[in-house]
Write an enzyme that holds these catalytic residues in place. Structure first.
Site: not given
Ligand SMILES: *[C@@H]1O[C@H](CO)[C@@H](O)[C@H](O)[C@H]1NC(C)=O
Ligand SMILES: *[C@@H]1O[C@H](CO)[C@@H](O)[C@H](O)[C@H]1NC(C)=O
Ligand SMILES: *[C@@H]1O[C@H](CO)[C@@H](O)[C@H](O)[C@H]1NC(C)=O
Ligand SMILES: *[C@@H]1O[C@H](CO)[C@@H](O)[C@H](O)[C@H]1NC(C)=O
Ligand SMILES: *[C@@H]1O[C@H](CO)[C@@H](O)[C@H](O)[C@H]1NC(C)=O
Ligand SMILES: *[C@@H]1O[C@H](CO)[C@@H](O)[C@H](O)[C@H]1NC(C)=O
Ligand SMILES: *[C@@H]1O[C@H](CO)[C@@H](O)[C@H](O)[C@H]1NC(C)=O
Ligand SMILES: *[C@@H]1O[C@H](CO)[C@@H](O)[C@H](O)[C@H]1NC(C)=O
Ligand SMILES: *[C@@H]1O[C@H](CO)[C@@H](O)[C@H](O)[C@H]1NC(C)=O
Ligand SMILES: *[C@@H]1O[C@H](CO)[C@@H](O)[C@H](O)[C@H]1NC(C)=O
Ligand SMILES: *[C@@H]1O[C@H](CO)[C@@H](O)[C@H](O)[C@H]1NC(C)=O
Length: 745
Positions: A354-355
């Site tokens: 993620d991210e």
């Protein structure tokens, strides 16, 4: 109201239960429950609630449970369809059930094998008819079961041993909510969704194995089957960090520790990581109660623990990210996975993902694909957090499961399900963060659980958007794997104690468990039974309750003991006598010197409590322990300071206060819900009450005088195992009181 029933079944059992049954299941439940009952449905008040048709005014009483009979044909059967690769046999589940009956009822039924039901017994068997129990999408589930009771025996028939296990939870819970008697009749039950559970952020905050195992027992009682462990992370890199040097100093953790040379130096220190045998133990203990550990090793972002170990693969400008174009990056991550994959006894592992930098979406897709392929070669399914959906250029295999979390990252229905991906719902509607957060709450929103469907009704795993139904799937959408509620530790180890993570879930997670199973308990019904059920959940004591005849848990008066006596009598009704290791009685007090201490048979007491004592220190001393226990310690001074300090999880929480030397002071340490106080009355009658506080530093750099911080309450359990150690001086009149009502100090 006072609930003082630690061992509920032991109280008088009356058979007045008929009025306890609720009538009427909403029709939609029929969509995913096999229907082999008549047309009128009742329910049993359990969490999750189950459909049940009582057939009369009779019941099977707990104390009549003399035998647990395992159907011989299936004694060694295992559920191969669950998430775990180490499923217990029917016999093993029966043994854990036997222990639970012992703990809750105080009787030990005999376990035997047999071919048919018999009197005064619970008969555990299987129904392997694959269409008998169906999930929300109409697919067979191995987690279903029926429970059939007469006043002389109960039969639990599972689709698999796991189904039987959930049936035993129903049996125990019903006994608790129904005064120790299981109504005669028949119920059939199956979960709507195959994955139900929680995620805990262990990357930014270590949690000890014992805590994780107790959490599994808690989860299991409410039929949750997944505990997702986020095993590495770092405090976040925010705009207040000026230099890369500051970023490198952020707290980070990688919780798996091994002597394998490839990952030498990667793990957090031994006191903040799990060895293979500890991780084995966690997985096995949880599996014994039907809970599967899904481990997550997060990269290519949130990877500061990895880049600290191998700096050359860090992305310039943000060392918490891996530089995917570096030739060593993928090989390094494959090496880490190769090392740890053999540790994991589950079908699915989580690779985080993620991210990451939105400038590098193509690199990201290739990276995720390669890691997922690598993991599939080891026979496992890979999962990522919902990130860069196809519409944002993400181009990775549909064989990867997606765990949706933020509506700004993806629209799980349109971006993923419609594109053929399987989705786990972790929408941040149910994100919580330990202690404090600028955006997320600290406890689950119970109102939202009971009213989270924008079209009316409770929250369910097919709801991605609690406000706008357009973004939600249908109830029977096959692309939804289930629901995981995540708890994050954004502000690191000092913001919270281990047990505060439990309290963040305690009161409302069972409600969510009802909804993700497919139950339909109402909020009013829930409120009426939740405390009873939490208190009866076997295999754990996260509330740190102490058995006591009345409110006084212990009362040590030294005048009654002989000088140098080995035993210090507890004058309370409990007789929790303490043992004296080298201290000397001094009139009505006890003299502590050198390393002498007293030891009680207790370890820790959860909220609410008042630990009261009189103390007269000889000298100002740092590092002197006044009380210590399994969850905490109270120091008269800590480090180089002589300020009173409470320590939990090795984190100090100090008061700006030192005990007067050479004078008697009356001290009361008290735990009141989320807060911990110290009240003192000095010899000149000066009185003051102080509160222990945690400094939550969103900026996150230790020692950087973060430009922003908040003081928050901290809840610390009473330390009870030892009294004194390194303390020099006198103490007397040491008492511990259970403050159910919680008068403020
Ligand atoms: C399996 O269960 C379904 C649903 O209860 C039932 O209709 C069917 O007859 C059963 N099949 C067998 C072979 O028992
Ligand atoms: C990533 O690694 C490559 C290869 O070593 C290097 O050329 C590049 O500058 C690195 N990029 C960043 C942003 O660190
Ligand atoms: C997606 O990746 C596949 C192979 O990995 C490639 O054939 C395809 O062209 C890519 N699609 C886009 C839109 O980049
Ligand atoms: C909980 O959810 C309800 C329903 O969406 C909302 O009105 C309320 O503000 C939420 N409470 C908190 C404390 O966020
Ligand atoms: C609801 O969601 C749909 C689809 O994402 C969107 O087009 C619509 O504007 C949303 N409605 C509201 C009131 O936000
Ligand atoms: C505790 O001490 C009292 C008084 O000496 C004694 O009567 C009692 O048997 C002891 N209890 C236990 C459990 O050791
Ligand atoms: C582990 O040990 C280190 C070094 O002594 C200490 O700073 C840290 O707080 C300890 N962590 C825990 C959870 O005990
Ligand atoms: C100890 O308490 C005093 C006030 O009594 C305060 O000035 C000092 O900063 C404290 N020291 C530490 C290390 O907390
Ligand atoms: C203790 O005193 C110091 C210095 O006076 C102050 O900065 C700090 O906020 C105080 N701590 C608490 C917990 O009150
Ligand atoms: C012991 O302390 C309690 C308060 O915790 C107090 O009520 C009691 O009077 C004290 N007993 C003696 C003998 O000092
Ligand atoms: C603890 O005390 C608080 C404050 O008085 C009270 O609201 C709460 O119900 C008490 N909790 C327990 C478990 O007794």
């Amino acid at each position: 109201m006072r609930l003082n029933v630690p061992f509920l079944w032991a109280v008088t059992i009356s058979a007045v239960f008929a009025g306890e049954l609720f009538q009427g299941f909403p029709l939609f439940i029929d969509k995913f429950k096999s229907s082999d009952l008549g047309s009128e449905y009742g329910r049993i008040r359990t969490i999750p609630a189950i459909r049940f048709q009582a057939d009369g005014q009779s019941c099977f009483a707990a104390q009549d449970l003399e035998h647990i009979v395992i159907d011989k044909t299936f004694a060694c059967a295992k559920d191969k369809n669950g998430h775990t690769l180490i499923p217990p046999t029917l016999t093993e589940f029966a043994q854990t059930f036997q222990e639970d009956v012992g703990a809750l009822v105080g009787i030990q039924p005999q376990i035997s094998q047999g071919t048919e039901m018999q009197k005064k017994s619970v008969f555990l068997t299987l129904n392997k008819n694959g269409t008998h129990f169906l999930d929300a999408a109409g697919r067979p589930t191995s987690e279903g079961y029926t429970i059939d009771a007469t006043d002389s025996r109960i039969v639990i028939t599972g689709a698999s041993p796991l189904g039987v296990w959930w049936g035993t939870r129903t049996l125990l819970q019903t006994m608790v909510t129904n005064q120790g008697c299981f109504p005669t009749g028949r119920g059939s039950d199956a979960p709507g969704w195959g994955e139900r559970g929680v995620m805990l952020d262990l990357g930014r905050h270590y949690y000890p194995p014992e805590f994780l195992k107790e959490m599994c027992s808690f989860l299991s009682y409410f039929k949750q089957n997944v505990f997702h462990l986020h095993l590495n992370d770092n405090l976040f890199i925010n705009h207040e960090l000026q230099s890369e040097e500051e970023m490198w100093r952020l707290y980070s953790g990688f919780r798996l520790s091994t002597t394998s040379s490839f990952v030498n130096g990667l793990a957090s220190p031994a006191n903040e990581s799990y060895t293979r045998s500890q991780f084995e133990d966690i997985q096995h203990t949880c599996a014994q109660r039907g809970v599967t550990i899904i481990p997550e090793i997060n990269s290519p972002a949130h990877a500061l623990a990895i880049t600290k170990w191998k700096p050359k693969i860090a992305l310039r400008g943000d060392p918490s990210m891996l530089n995917i174009s570096h030739p060593d990056t993928l090989a390094t991550m494959k090496g880490i996975w190769q090392t740890f994959l053999p540790w994991f006894h589950c079908k699915t592992v989580h690779i985080g993902a993620d991210e990451y930098s939105d400038q590098l979406v193509a690199d990201y897709s290739k990276y995720v694909d390669e890691l997922a392929t690598f993991i599939s070669h080891a026979g496992k399914q890979a999962r990522i957090w919902g990130t860069f959906p196809p519409r944002e250029g993400g181009n990775y295999t549909k064989a990867i499961d997606v765990q949706h979390w933020a509506p700004y990252e993806d629209n799980p229905y349109f971006d993923f399900i419609q594109n053929g991906y399987q989705v786990v719902n972790s929408d941040f509607a149910f994100y919580i963060n330990t202690k404090w957060h600028g955006y997320f709450p600290q406890t689950l929103n119970k109102t939202l659980i009971f009213n989270g469907n924008p079209q009316g009704g409770p929250y369910r795993p097919f709801i991605f958007d609690t406000r706008n139904a357009t973004n939600n799937a249908l109830f029977d959408e096959a692309g939804i794997l289930g629901h995981i509620a995540a708890q994050w530790s954004d502000y690191g180890p000092s913001a919270s104690t281990y047990l505060e993570a439990y309290y963040s879930w305690r009161d409302s997670l069972p409600a969510l468990a009802d909804k993700t199973w497919g139950g339909d308990i109402s909020e009013q019904e829930y409120d009426a039974i939740i405390e009873m059920l939490i208190r009866s959940a076997p295999g754990q004591n996260l509330d740190r309750r102490v058995k006591s005849e009345n409110d006084v848990i212990f009362d040590y008066q030294f005048s009654l003991s002989q000088p140098g006596a080995k035993t210090i009598a507890d004058r309370s009704a409990n007789r929790y006598n303490a043992t004296n290791y080298g201290c000397i009685n001094h009139y009505e007090a006890v003299r502590f010197s050198n390393a002498c201490f007293l030891e009680t048979p207790l370890t820790s007491k959860g909220r609410n409590y008042s630990l009261s004592f009189w103390i007269k220190p000889d000298v100002s001393s740092d590092q002197a322990i006044l009380f210590s226990g399994s969850d905490s310690a109270l120091y008269s001074g800590y480090g180089s300071s002589s300020n009173i300090t409470m320590v939990s999880g090795n984190q100090p929480y100090s008061l700006n206060y030192s005990l007067p030397i050479g004078k008697w002071t009356h001290v009361v340490l008290s735990g009141r819900d989320k807060r911990t106080f110290l009240s003192v009355t000095e010899s000149d009658s000066t009185q003051r009450t102080m509160e222990f506080l945690a400094k939550v530093e969103p900026k996150g750099v230790p020692g950087s005088n973060g430009v922003m911080f908040v003081w928050m309450p901290i809840a610390v359990e009473a330390p009870l195992k030892r009294i004194g150690h390194g303390f020099s001086g006198l103490m007397k009149n040491i008492t511990l009181v259970d403050d159910h009502w919680g008068a403020w100090p």
